[in-house]
Design a protein around this motif. Structure first.
Motif, PDB file in Angstrom:
ATOM      1  N   GLY A   2       0.669  -1.264   0.039  1.00 33.56           N
ATOM      2  CA  GLY A   2       0.006   0.006   0.043  1.00 33.56           C
ATOM      3  C   GLY A   2       0.881   1.222   0.043  1.00 33.56           C
ATOM      4  N   GLY A   3       0.318   2.228   0.537  1.00 29.83           N
ATOM      5  CA  GLY A   3       1.204   3.679   0.765  1.00 29.83           C
ATOM      6  C   GLY A   3       1.310   3.991   2.056  1.00 29.83           C
ATOM      7  N   PRO A   4       2.487   3.555   2.843  1.00 28.40           N
ATOM      8  CA  PRO A   4       2.531   3.897   4.129  1.00 28.40           C
ATOM      9  C   PRO A   4       2.885   5.326   4.106  1.00 28.40           C
ATOM     10  N   SER A   5       2.689   6.041   5.234  1.00 30.79           N
ATOM     11  CA  SER A   5       3.327   7.582   5.399  1.00 30.79           C
ATOM     12  C   SER A   5       4.700   7.510   5.477  1.00 30.79           C
ATOM     13  N   ALA A   6       5.094   8.844   5.212  1.00 32.32           N
ATOM     14  CA  ALA A   6       6.818   9.141   5.058  1.00 32.32           C
ATOM     15  C   ALA A   6       7.372   8.554   6.291  1.00 32.32           C
ATOM     16  N   ARG A   7       6.583   8.733   7.725  1.00 35.40           N
ATOM     17  CA  ARG A   7       7.154   8.437   8.936  1.00 35.40           C
ATOM     18  C   ARG A   7       7.361   6.910   9.034  1.00 35.40           C
ATOM     19  N   VAL A   8       6.191   6.024   8.668  1.00 38.97           N
ATOM     20  CA  VAL A   8       6.420   4.715   8.405  1.00 38.97           C
ATOM     21  C   VAL A   8       7.283   4.048   7.647  1.00 38.97           C
ATOM     22  N   ARG A   9       7.549   4.934   6.411  1.00 37.61           N
ATOM     23  CA  ARG A   9       8.409   4.443   5.301  1.00 37.61           C
ATOM     24  C   ARG A   9       9.730   4.797   6.014  1.00 37.61           C
ATOM     25  N   THR A  31       6.544   9.920  -5.103  1.00 36.61           N
ATOM     26  CA  THR A  31       6.521  11.558  -4.713  1.00 36.61           C
ATOM     27  C   THR A  31       6.391  12.441  -6.001  1.00 36.61           C
ATOM     28  N   ASN A  32       6.191  13.637  -5.543  1.00 34.53           N
ATOM     29  CA  ASN A  32       5.611  14.680  -6.448  1.00 34.53           C
ATOM     30  C   ASN A  32       6.939  15.323  -7.034  1.00 34.53           C
ATOM     31  N   ASN A  33       7.478  14.510  -8.091  1.00 32.90           N
ATOM     32  CA  ASN A  33       8.530  15.150  -9.107  1.00 32.90           C
ATOM     33  C   ASN A  33       8.424  14.647 -10.588  1.00 32.90           C
ATOM     34  N   LYS A  34       9.274  15.047 -11.250  1.00 34.15           N
ATOM     35  CA  LYS A  34       8.914  14.591 -12.768  1.00 34.15           C
ATOM     36  C   LYS A  34       8.741  13.202 -12.984  1.00 34.15           C
ATOM     37  N   GLN A  35       9.575  12.333 -12.447  1.00 26.36           N
ATOM     38  CA  GLN A  35       9.348  10.846 -12.506  1.00 26.36           C
ATOM     39  C   GLN A  35       8.156  10.387 -11.697  1.00 26.36           C
TER      40      GLN A  35
END
Length: 55
Positions: A2-9, A31-35
């Protein structure tokens, strides 16, 4: 997983890095970048990490 939060990651990544000398690990996440993604890699002690970027 799934998509764990940044803290969990971050906590999972630190746990994986504790096995230095025994394993290699690769973490990828959106993440919010070009790729649209980012990755982090950790190589076991005594091994080389080789990255190849295809264009």
């Amino acid at each position: 997983m799934g998509g764990p939060s940044a803290r969990v990651r971050a906590a999972l990544w630190e746990e994986a890095r504790r096995y230095d000398g025994m394993a290699r690990a690769l973490l990828t996440y959106n993440t919010n970048n070009k790729q649209g993604l980012a990755f982090e890699a950790h190589a076991a002690s005594g091994t080389r990490l080789i990255t190849k970027v295809s264009r």
